[in-house]
Design an enzyme around this catalytic site. Structure first.
Site, PDB file in Angstrom:
ATOM      1  NE  ARG A 116      -3.822  -2.261   0.571  1.00 37.35           N
ATOM      2  CZ  ARG A 116      -3.606  -3.529   0.228  1.00 37.35           C
ATOM      3  NH1 ARG A 116      -2.518  -3.873  -0.454  1.00 37.35           N
ATOM      4  NH2 ARG A 116      -4.476  -4.462   0.551  1.00 37.35           N
TER       5      ARG A 116
ATOM      6  CB  SER B  11      -8.632  -1.751   4.565  1.00 34.88           C
ATOM      7  OG  SER B  11      -9.130  -2.874   3.895  1.00 34.88           O
TER       8      SER B  11
ATOM      9  CD  GLU C  14      -5.295   0.100   2.917  1.00 37.38           C
ATOM     10  OE1 GLU C  14      -5.146  -0.940   3.601  1.00 37.38           O
ATOM     11  OE2 GLU C  14      -5.872   0.116   1.826  1.00 37.38           O
TER      12      GLU C  14
HETATM   13  C1  LIG Z   1     -15.383   0.010   0.000  1.00 38.49           C
HETATM   14  C2  LIG Z   1     -13.930   0.241  -0.318  1.00 38.49           C
HETATM   15  C3  LIG Z   1     -13.093  -0.832  -0.536  1.00 38.49           C
HETATM   16  C4  LIG Z   1     -11.737  -0.633  -0.819  1.00 38.49           C
HETATM   17  N1  LIG Z   1     -10.949  -1.728  -1.033  1.00 38.49           N
HETATM   18  C5  LIG Z   1      -9.632  -1.561  -1.305  1.00 38.49           C
HETATM   19  C6  LIG Z   1      -8.790  -2.696  -1.534  1.00 38.49           C
HETATM   20  O1  LIG Z   1      -9.228  -3.843  -1.492  1.00 38.49           O
HETATM   21  N2  LIG Z   1      -7.481  -2.472  -1.787  1.00 38.49           N
HETATM   22  C7  LIG Z   1      -6.953  -1.213  -1.851  1.00 38.49           C
HETATM   23  O2  LIG Z   1      -5.752  -1.099  -2.115  1.00 38.49           O
HETATM   24  N3  LIG Z   1      -7.726  -0.123  -1.654  1.00 38.49           N
HETATM   25  C8  LIG Z   1      -9.049  -0.258  -1.392  1.00 38.49           C
HETATM   26  N4  LIG Z   1      -9.835   0.827  -1.170  1.00 38.49           N
HETATM   27  C9  LIG Z   1      -9.241   2.164  -1.238  1.00 38.49           C
HETATM   28  C10 LIG Z   1      -9.438   2.869  -2.616  1.00 38.49           C
HETATM   29  O3  LIG Z   1     -10.327   2.178  -3.417  1.00 38.49           O
HETATM   30  C11 LIG Z   1      -8.106   3.000  -3.335  1.00 38.49           C
HETATM   31  O4  LIG Z   1      -7.195   3.740  -2.561  1.00 38.49           O
HETATM   32  C12 LIG Z   1      -8.263   3.683  -4.699  1.00 38.49           C
HETATM   33  O5  LIG Z   1      -7.039   3.652  -5.387  1.00 38.49           O
HETATM   34  C13 LIG Z   1      -8.776   5.112  -4.574  1.00 38.49           C
HETATM   35  O6  LIG Z   1      -8.987   5.627  -5.863  1.00 38.49           O
HETATM   36  P1  LIG Z   1      -9.547   7.083  -6.086  1.00 38.49           P
HETATM   37  O7  LIG Z   1      -9.578   7.293  -7.574  1.00 38.49           O
HETATM   38  O8  LIG Z   1     -10.834   7.261  -5.335  1.00 38.49           O
HETATM   39  O9  LIG Z   1      -8.399   7.973  -5.448  1.00 38.49           O
HETATM   40  P2  LIG Z   1      -8.450   9.025  -4.265  1.00 38.49           P
HETATM   41  O10 LIG Z   1      -8.928   8.358  -3.004  1.00 38.49           O
HETATM   42  O11 LIG Z   1      -9.139  10.236  -4.752  1.00 38.49           O
HETATM   43  O12 LIG Z   1      -6.886   9.327  -4.132  1.00 38.49           O
HETATM   44  C14 LIG Z   1      -6.016   8.457  -3.459  1.00 38.49           C
HETATM   45  C15 LIG Z   1      -4.627   9.102  -3.463  1.00 38.49           C
HETATM   46  O13 LIG Z   1      -4.108   9.094  -4.791  1.00 38.49           O
HETATM   47  C16 LIG Z   1      -3.854  10.426  -5.248  1.00 38.49           C
HETATM   48  N5  LIG Z   1      -4.266  10.467  -6.656  1.00 38.49           N
HETATM   49  C17 LIG Z   1      -5.468  10.108  -7.164  1.00 38.49           C
HETATM   50  N6  LIG Z   1      -5.460  10.236  -8.514  1.00 38.49           N
HETATM   51  C18 LIG Z   1      -4.230  10.710  -8.858  1.00 38.49           C
HETATM   52  C19 LIG Z   1      -3.591  11.059 -10.096  1.00 38.49           C
HETATM   53  N7  LIG Z   1      -4.218  10.953 -11.277  1.00 38.49           N
HETATM   54  N8  LIG Z   1      -2.309  11.519 -10.054  1.00 38.49           N
HETATM   55  C20 LIG Z   1      -1.641  11.629  -8.867  1.00 38.49           C
HETATM   56  N9  LIG Z   1      -2.178  11.316  -7.676  1.00 38.49           N
HETATM   57  C21 LIG Z   1      -3.462  10.847  -7.669  1.00 38.49           C
HETATM   58  C22 LIG Z   1      -4.664  11.332  -4.355  1.00 38.49           C
HETATM   59  O14 LIG Z   1      -4.057  12.614  -4.242  1.00 38.49           O
HETATM   60  C23 LIG Z   1      -4.617  10.566  -3.026  1.00 38.49           C
HETATM   61  O15 LIG Z   1      -3.414  10.815  -2.343  1.00 38.49           O
HETATM   62  C24 LIG Z   1     -11.203   0.677  -0.892  1.00 38.49           C
HETATM   63  C25 LIG Z   1     -12.058   1.767  -0.680  1.00 38.49           C
HETATM   64  C26 LIG Z   1     -13.396   1.567  -0.401  1.00 38.49           C
HETATM   65  C27 LIG Z   1     -14.271   2.759  -0.189  1.00 38.49           C
END
Ligand SMILES: Cc1cc2nc3c(=O)[nH]c(=O)nc-3n(C[C@H](O)[C@H](O)[C@H](O)COP(=O)(O)OP(=O)(O)OC[C@H]3O[C@@H](n4cnc5c(N)ncnc54)[C@H](O)[C@@H]3O)c2cc1C
Length: 249
Positions: A77, A149, A245
């Site tokens: 992560r 998580s 996380e």
């Molecule tokens: C129900 C649920 C289940 C989940 N299960 C998992 C799992 O099994 N495994 C797991 O690893 N995660 C999981 N997550 C966490 C989440 O899905 C991941 O972290 C995912 O990558 C978030 O994507 P996002 O587009 O919403 O990014 P955001 O949450 O908007 O951003 C996450 C981070 O990435 C940065 N970021 C986003 N896009 C860019 C870009 N284009 N360029 C540079 N930086 C960027 C943001 O600044 C921030 O620091 C879960 C979340 C939920 C709500």
């Protein structure tokens, strides 16, 4: 893959075309651009294992760059985008190296049992199994807001895990290297008695103790307070510190 593509749409496309590598990461919410930042992972697979390179814009210099996987320093992560390069690069594209001859990863949690229930292992069956497991265990963010998580699975020395397992034989342990293992944070939280507990407007999900949920109107302070209470009680019982996380803003 463009950074604005919905992650699970890409996984569905890959599985549909018979390209292996990301099937265990089915149904993780979010977009492709975030996947190298967090090195998303689930069910024994991490995105970094099949990321070949990342294209980005350097926000400081205003230049386009291509960053190879080794430079991304993918960890559990974790990546360089969470440390020295935090908020420095805007990811525009991620190039994945998928395979036409996948090795199925079924060893994690209940994946194998669910796959057997559904039929012969294949990319499609694995994706279906993962979706079923996730839907049964994880709350729908639209119904019960949550960030997935909340804590990382803590990495500890193998000797510590061995000692804990003597006292708690059911404690799940995932090997990392010769000297280290990961413990299941959800198991520790549940064993410390938190599963399903509600404190004010914040709670611990009744089916997955690793997920903190907003029962409606919880403030950030309430969530942080609950998280701290959980950390303290897990430490008192097992001597293990949980690390978040999630990004705490
Ligand atoms: C129900 C649920 C289940 C989940 N299960 C998992 C799992 O099994 N495994 C797991 O690893 N995660 C999981 N997550 C966490 C989440 O899905 C991941 O972290 C995912 O990558 C978030 O994507 P996002 O587009 O919403 O990014 P955001 O949450 O908007 O951003 C996450 C981070 O990435 C940065 N970021 C986003 N896009 C860019 C870009 N284009 N360029 C540079 N930086 C960027 C943001 O600044 C921030 O620091 C879960 C979340 C939920 C709500």
């Amino acid at each position: 893959v463009g950074s604005g593509v919905v992650w699970d749409d890409f996984v569905a496309w890959a599985v549909e075309h018979g390209y292996g590598g990301v099937e265990n990461l089915s149904l993780i919410p979010g977009h492709v651009g975030a996947t190298p930042v967090q090195n998303i992972g689930a069910y024994g697979t991490e995105a970094g294992e099949c990321i070949d390179r990342v294209e980005a814009v350097d926000i400081v210099k205003g230049e386009k760059v291509t960053i190879d996987a080794a430079t991304c320093r993918f960890g559990y992560r974790d990546s360089i985008f969470k440390h020295e390069w935090k908020n420095r690069f805007l990811v525009t594209y991620v190039t994945f190296r998928l395979t036409k001859h996948p090795e199925f990863k079924l060893h994690y949690g209940s994946v194998k049992d669910e796959v057997i229930r559904l039929g012969e292992p294949s990319l499609k069956v694995i994706r279906q199994a993962i979706i079923r497991i996730r839907e049964a265990k994880l709350p729908d963010v639209k119904v019960l807001p949550n960030a997935g998580s909340f804590f990382k699975n803590p990495m500890v020395e193998r000797v510590i895990a061995d000692t804990l397992q003597e006292k708690y034989p059911a404690l799940p342990v995932y090997p990392v290297d010769d000297d280290h293992v990961k413990l299941a944070a959800g198991w520790l939280i549940e064993a410390a008695g938190w599963k399903g507990k509600v404190v004010g407007h914040a709670g611990v999900h009744e089916k997955q103790a690793l997920v903190l949920v907003n029962m409606g109107g919880a403030t950030g302070i309430e969530i942080a307070h609950l998280a701290n209470e959980i950390k303290k009680s897990v430490f008192l019982q097992f001597g293990v510190w949980l690390e978040p996380e999630v990004n705490v803003i």
